[in-house]
Design a protein around this motif. Structure first.
Motif, PDB file in Angstrom:
ATOM      1  N   PHE A  28       0.665  -1.283  -0.105  1.00 25.79           N
ATOM      2  CA  PHE A  28      -0.023   0.114   0.061  1.00 25.79           C
ATOM      3  C   PHE A  28       1.002   1.258   0.000  1.00 25.79           C
ATOM      4  N   ALA A  29       1.951   1.004  -0.021  1.00 23.37           N
ATOM      5  CA  ALA A  29       3.063   2.432   0.008  1.00 23.37           C
ATOM      6  C   ALA A  29       3.248   2.712  -1.382  1.00 23.37           C
ATOM      7  N   PRO A  30       3.154   3.932  -1.689  1.00 24.10           N
ATOM      8  CA  PRO A  30       3.111   4.580  -3.043  1.00 24.10           C
ATOM      9  C   PRO A  30       4.718   4.606  -3.498  1.00 24.10           C
ATOM     10  N   LYS A  31       5.001   3.319  -4.227  1.00 26.08           N
ATOM     11  CA  LYS A  31       6.541   3.240  -4.575  1.00 26.08           C
ATOM     12  C   LYS A  31       6.409   2.818  -6.048  1.00 26.08           C
ATOM     13  N   ARG A  37       9.982  -4.030  -4.914  1.00 28.96           N
ATOM     14  CA  ARG A  37      10.727  -5.267  -4.995  1.00 28.96           C
ATOM     15  C   ARG A  37      11.618  -5.223  -3.930  1.00 28.96           C
ATOM     16  N   SER A  38      12.613  -4.235  -3.906  1.00 31.18           N
ATOM     17  CA  SER A  38      13.636  -4.185  -2.765  1.00 31.18           C
ATOM     18  C   SER A  38      13.217  -4.061  -1.350  1.00 31.18           C
ATOM     19  N   ASP A  39      12.316  -3.262  -1.223  1.00 31.77           N
ATOM     20  CA  ASP A  39      11.674  -3.354   0.197  1.00 31.77           C
ATOM     21  C   ASP A  39      11.125  -4.530   0.567  1.00 31.77           C
ATOM     22  N   ILE A  40      10.319  -5.212  -0.424  1.00 27.46           N
ATOM     23  CA  ILE A  40       9.881  -6.632  -0.263  1.00 27.46           C
ATOM     24  C   ILE A  40      10.956  -7.573   0.200  1.00 27.46           C
ATOM     25  N   ALA A  41      12.140  -7.559  -0.565  1.00 22.77           N
ATOM     26  CA  ALA A  41      13.146  -8.473  -0.304  1.00 22.77           C
ATOM     27  C   ALA A  41      14.020  -8.197   1.189  1.00 22.77           C
TER      28      ALA A  41
END
Length: 121
Positions: A28-31, A37-41
């Motif tokens: 839900f973050a506007p990125k 993908r970087s944040d998910i990893a």
């Protein structure tokens, strides 16, 4: 076993809650796609590390509890053996004393019978 199940349920709930919360925050973050993908990893790495830490902690606490139970059980078994040995010894001494009393009663009865025979002559 109840405490082990509660600990396991807590660990599973913490992991699932962490994953769901991290996924929701990232999605839900506007990125941009690359940032997301970087944040998910990164989030997956953090969750993985926390899971390993929690598993290690649970394992250590479980081992400590098992050791405590083992020690307590060993102590109780020792006390039970001592108590059983004491009961056996008490019963044996009671049985031996009963046998001695019976012998004394037989001697007294035979002496009384001899006295009656002597008096009857």
């Amino acid at each position: 076993m109840s405490n082990g199940k509660k600990g396991k349920d807590l660990l599973i709930g913490a992991v699932v809650g962490g994953l769901v919360g991290a996924a929701a925050a990232l999605l839900f973050a506007p990125k941009s796609g690359r940032e997301l993908r970087s944040d998910i990893a990164e989030g997956a790495t953090v969750v993985s590390d926390k899971t390993v830490q929690l598993a290690t902690t649970v394992s250590q606490k479980t081992q400590a509890a098992a050791k405590t139970v083992s020690t307590t059980t060993t102590d109780l078994v020792g006390k039970a053996k001592d108590t059983a040995a004491s009961v056996v010894e008490t019963v044996r001494s009671w049985k031996d004393s009963q046998s001695e009393d019976e012998v004394q009663d037989e001697i007294a009865a035979s002496e009384a019978a001899e006295d009656l025979v002597i008096v009857g002559r």
